[in-house]
Design an enzyme around this catalytic site. Structure first.
Site, mmCIF file in Angstrom:
data_model
loop_
_atom_site.group_PDB
_atom_site.id
_atom_site.type_symbol
_atom_site.label_atom_id
_atom_site.label_comp_id
_atom_site.label_asym_id
_atom_site.label_seq_id
_atom_site.Cartn_x
_atom_site.Cartn_y
_atom_site.Cartn_z
ATOM 1 N N GLY A 11 0.815 -1.212 0.000
ATOM 2 C CA GLY A 11 0.000 0.000 0.000
ATOM 3 C C GLY A 11 0.845 1.256 0.000
ATOM 4 N N MET A 12 0.184 2.400 -0.004
ATOM 5 C CA MET A 12 0.913 3.653 -0.152
ATOM 6 C C MET A 12 1.753 3.963 1.084
ATOM 7 S SD MET A 12 -0.372 7.088 -1.944
ATOM 8 C CE MET A 12 -1.341 7.583 -0.534
ATOM 9 N N ARG A 37 -3.372 -12.167 -1.946
ATOM 10 C CA ARG A 37 -3.223 -11.973 -3.392
ATOM 11 C C ARG A 37 -1.764 -11.707 -3.771
ATOM 12 N NH1 ARG A 37 -4.409 -7.257 -5.280
ATOM 13 N NH2 ARG A 37 -5.470 -6.854 -3.304
ATOM 14 N N SER A 38 -1.037 -11.037 -2.888
ATOM 15 C CA SER A 38 0.358 -10.702 -3.167
ATOM 16 C C SER A 38 1.333 -11.728 -2.629
ATOM 17 C CB SER A 38 0.681 -9.339 -2.527
ATOM 18 O OG SER A 38 -0.106 -8.329 -3.105
ATOM 19 N N ARG A 109 -5.143 3.028 19.183
ATOM 20 C CA ARG A 109 -4.769 4.321 19.753
ATOM 21 C C ARG A 109 -5.571 4.632 21.016
ATOM 22 N NH1 ARG A 109 -5.144 7.684 14.167
ATOM 23 N NH2 ARG A 109 -3.385 6.698 13.087
ATOM 24 N N CYS A 148 -2.412 11.601 11.069
ATOM 25 C CA CYS A 148 -1.517 12.538 10.389
ATOM 26 C C CYS A 148 -1.734 14.004 10.756
ATOM 27 C CB CYS A 148 -1.643 12.370 8.870
ATOM 28 S SG CYS A 148 -3.337 12.350 8.275
ATOM 29 N N ARG A 234 -10.573 18.422 2.612
ATOM 30 C CA ARG A 234 -9.637 17.838 1.654
ATOM 31 C C ARG A 234 -9.459 18.806 0.484
ATOM 32 N NH1 ARG A 234 -6.995 13.392 3.090
ATOM 33 N NH2 ARG A 234 -8.858 12.149 3.398
ATOM 34 N N HIS A 241 -0.245 18.328 4.690
ATOM 35 C CA HIS A 241 -1.466 18.880 5.291
ATOM 36 C C HIS A 241 -1.181 20.303 5.772
ATOM 37 C CE1 HIS A 241 -3.332 15.116 4.853
ATOM 38 N NE2 HIS A 241 -3.399 14.703 6.085
#
Lengths: 349, 349, 349, 349
Positions: A11-12, A37-38, A109, A148, A234, A241
């Protein structure tokens, strides 16, 4: 060298972990976990690489494994998690039996005995770890980093809270699309447009910030007692940000003093000279049109938050305003987990 | 039909005037003034047309005149001004000797006897006109409209101020690039970026809003007595200003009541059924991801402001938050002047 | 170390020169020339810095000088010029009396005895320099680099022209806004839009490419004899020109052979191991959605051109198509001049 | 009034159908079909509305039905299909037993006896319908329209092909993100970027264009015999495909004559004065920076294609170049199907 793994490696944020860990002096990526899948493929074959620089050679041939502790080699010490919150809820606990889990997921968290930490802000919360291990009979443990937009805000609030009596904070964000993942924000939604809503974001900012700036009494965190309200939006920006902050203090103050305290703020990572620690966690700019995301997101290799437009708020007593920019997937995600792991590696392991 | 002229006719707001005045039932554009570089040319030849629809046939052949009252035919009654502030300062007064000047320029806003008006908010300020004419011995007069971001905010505050005791307002804007004029914001400054500063904008929002929502005592305006602070930012959006608003009241309130008062708000233009008046000056949306500039800027032909995300602010007593979108060059500029002129035409001329 | 100066030092390409020359092993920036408005100021005070990383410490205190050879210290050997074409026309000649002028300006391109050079493509044209010095009785000389979009195209055409008989080339560009300078493209012109025209660009691409790929007979350049047509367009991208190329050969070919020749292409800079030379001037990607400007513009530190979608053109005999991305202000401007200077420094100085 | 249905009614092209059919003089939307997830709900409740203007009141209360002919009332005559290609393959045939299916899907394009039609280009292909009905024993039939980028190109080629001997066409596109559907292009893929690949698009442009500009011999279409090659790219534009076209003729030509033939081109829809037919299918602009998608996509209510930069190609004999902009979801999708239906309604029903 400490061997580390990445959960959610394709993922990113997973890719950002890999990018930031390239050439790390203490951590070496040896395990990459992703969906079934990976699993079984070479990392290079399993991954559509989204980062702007090339995939590190060192990970291309690593065989992707399933996201389960059993698939992990025993010589890994730390796993970085960028799993989706619901999946992280169960999986991270399974890893914590044997591994240090430095998680960017929101699943754990602010839970009892699970530290939510920004190393410059509340490193003392790592003392929760003993209780966590005992309570669960784990050899490893979970440490989490905040959302973030919270991280960037909290870093700038820390020197203020340490030096002034804060009455209230209001923050309005302009957040980058990368925060929603590669497929999170359709281009149809954001070209010549903005979206004034990010699910769960305001709640996270409001609750996490007060925890981070609260006091750890050795067993629990007592939230900071000022008021904090967020409005999250956004905008068409790739990374970085931006947040407009309105602060009301209890007392008179000198605006240059605020600037000074922010600009000279240092925390434990700076003291310990941790590898990913920026020289200054908060950089204060005087140009009236800064900070800007494209110009300032990479300050301190993406680990510093840039503050600008620090000015008295003429409309309110004892009040001031500023704007901040922080890199949401570096300091606000992968870099946050890595800095947590560096602190743990230095102080605990 | 009332003959009208446009000052600054080749600029972006000037073009918006012409676009909005096409097919107007009461006003006919017969005079177009611009710089001496354009004077003498056909309007079509003098102008790089920036609007998305075609230049109206009716103006193409009009010969552009110099921006001086002497160049204007006597059969013009109203001139719309989109002149730069410094130039407007002297020129608008010269026109006011003989013409009604409905100005979008900031030069004369909040000056003694010169009404700064939003027809739905403070139409009573038009009563200043008599004093203005007497004081200056003018046959015409000047009426001004507020800054673009102020208009959208003030329209949404009006039903709140009328029905609740407002203690404080904080507003953080995400403003469109068209507000700076065609050449105002370089693409290098705003692609994958935002600019957290708009010169003079915060001061205008803070001062104009309190004036508009204040009381006219027959001679002067007494500013509203709540506190208002603004933080203004430019984002990559063509048209449509978005504003995140934090409001603190003195007393308890019901959030549905706030929504209701906004949604049902009507002013004098609605009562008089003025041509450019939207059916509802404020539209309240319930979808959690609205308002969005590309989707909502054209509500009410660009003359309505859309409010969304109206919600209680859990962090503060007696507080709520919302987001608004208003079209900055229609309701926030040319449309504002035109609605002022329609009100004047109905009540005074 | 060779001392170098930058003409037009406060502009965007000027800043790119300074950024690329930071930490250069052979060149040290000691002179910065700009308009008389900036002259006399510290560079940091004279400049709005547009680059994404910080202004190098080493240039901040340099006093900006006027753009005239008399203002330059004698210990400078090379001046890099990013002057506007009209100003460059006279000024560069004045500098050439005493200095090596490596120019990114279009003023002297393709003039008799003034080499227009891409070091990987036509380094032999540097042999014109002797004649240039003799003709003008200069101690220095002028060397120019092509237009940004031409450089990227010519680098990919070179291995094709060297190995196949090219009949015709058609190219359609999608160019970044930085190519027009910081204020060149208003955001109003390019958000949710593109501009299908760039003044003079098509003519430059068509004429410069044939010159670069032609033959230098020791005195003049005989243009390449294939046909080349360009259509140039501006898109909302910050950096990185994309070009769709249609090529018709005279003969049958194997598409893998074309890919191979491009991917393995090396020129004199690679042979000489010049500091700014990328390992491979042309990188060939197999992913079907590459190259993309944000992902590929920084390949080879911005000095490599990335080719993708190399495929046979089924509609035409002996034809193929590809897409390229090159960094327009690195390889396409400042980096091009620097590589020219590195070659000159290695071979001539 | 003819009652019409929309298949795929909640999707983006489905919504465009509904938007364009509002206030249509001959067609009334009475049936809306979508996935089983939406079936049974009011259309307003089932739909996230993406259009810039409000959802028409007339459709809000329509109950969405399943996408099967059995769910359709018998009083519907025409169904518009914006179904995905794979689903359209079977479903459209089922509807064709009883209904006229005007399809924007690619499933049945260029199949034997199924007309692929642009009313201005090849209306004679509607003569295939008899054979289609007989072959299948259907009361209804299927008519299709081409791919979005093909339609805009073919409309501009038609007056050229009719008046000149075309040897070859090369086209390089810059396509809007709306062409991929609301979720088709992530913002991460396109901000400060472009994607030089659109799956299947080049093949569609190349094959469909030659069919459309070919000859119908009463039974089959004989493709046009010139060569056509496409290179397709996605750029950060919401609506409006831009295409750069290179044309080579067999013979000498006069460029003004080409402009004239394009600008004066009229087809059957203009002759019949069909409701959605633009006055001129092709508009030729002389400004050198036009057409631009944001400025020109709405020409002729989105049904006209705008051509600009028409110029001789100096590099090739008998050649010229131009740039076109067409609205990809109006003329290139929903509007195309509607115009087909209007022609059918006029000539056949």
């Amino acid at each position: 060298m400490v061997n580390v793994g990445v959960l959610g490696a394709t993922g990113m944020v997973g890719q950002r972990f890999i990018q930031l860990l390239e050439n790390h002096p203490d951590f070496e990526v040896t395990a990459l976990a992703a969906s079934s899948r990976s699993a079984g493929k070479r990392y290079e074959d399993a991954t559509t690489w989204y980062m702007n620089n090339e995939m590190p050679e060192s990970v291309k041939d690593i065989e992707v494994i399933e996201t389960t502790p059993e698939a992990m080699d025993n010589d890994v010490d730390i796993v970085f998690s960028s799993l989706p919150a619901d999946f992280a809820l169960t999986v991270e606990k399974a890893y914590a039996k044997d591994y240090v889990v430095a998680s960017n997921a929101s699943a754990h968290r602010m839970k009892k005995n699970i530290p939510l930490v920004i190393p410059e802000v509340n490193p003392e919360c790592l003392d929760m770890i003993d209780a966590q291990q005992k309570e669960n009979d784990w050899d490893g443990f979970i440490v989490t980093n905040p959302n973030c937009s919270t991280i960037a805000l909290a870093l700038t609030l820390k020197p203020i809270v340490d030096n002034f009596n804060v009455n209230s904070v209001r923050v309005s964000t302009m957040q980058a699309v990368s925060g929603a993942g590669y497929n999170g924000v359709p281009s149809m939604a954001i070209i010549d447009n903005l979206v004034p809503y990010i699910g769960g974001e305001e709640e996270k900012m409001e609750s996490e910030s007060l925890y981070l700036l609260g006091k750890f009494d050795g067993s629990d965190v007592i939230n900071a007692d000022f008021k904090l309200s967020a409005s999250c939006h956004r905008v068409p920006v790739i990374d970085g940000h931006t947040e407009a902050v309105f602060i009301e203090l209890d007392d008179k103050f000198d605006i240059d003093d605020v600037a000074d305290k922010m600009a000279n703020f240092k925390g434990l990572p700076q003291e310990l000279n941790l590898f990913s620690a920026p020289e200054n966690p908060v950089i204060v700019k005087n140009e009236n049109d800064r900070p800007q995301p494209r110009m300032d997101r990479n300050a301190g290799n993406g680990m510093a938050v840039t503050v600008g437009r620090l000015r008295e708020d003429q409309a309110f007593d004892n009040s001031f305003k500023y704007v901040l920019v922080g890199h949401n997937t570096v300091r606000g995600a992968a870099g946050a987990s890595i800095l947590n792991a560096e602190l743990i590696n230095d102080k605990i392991l």
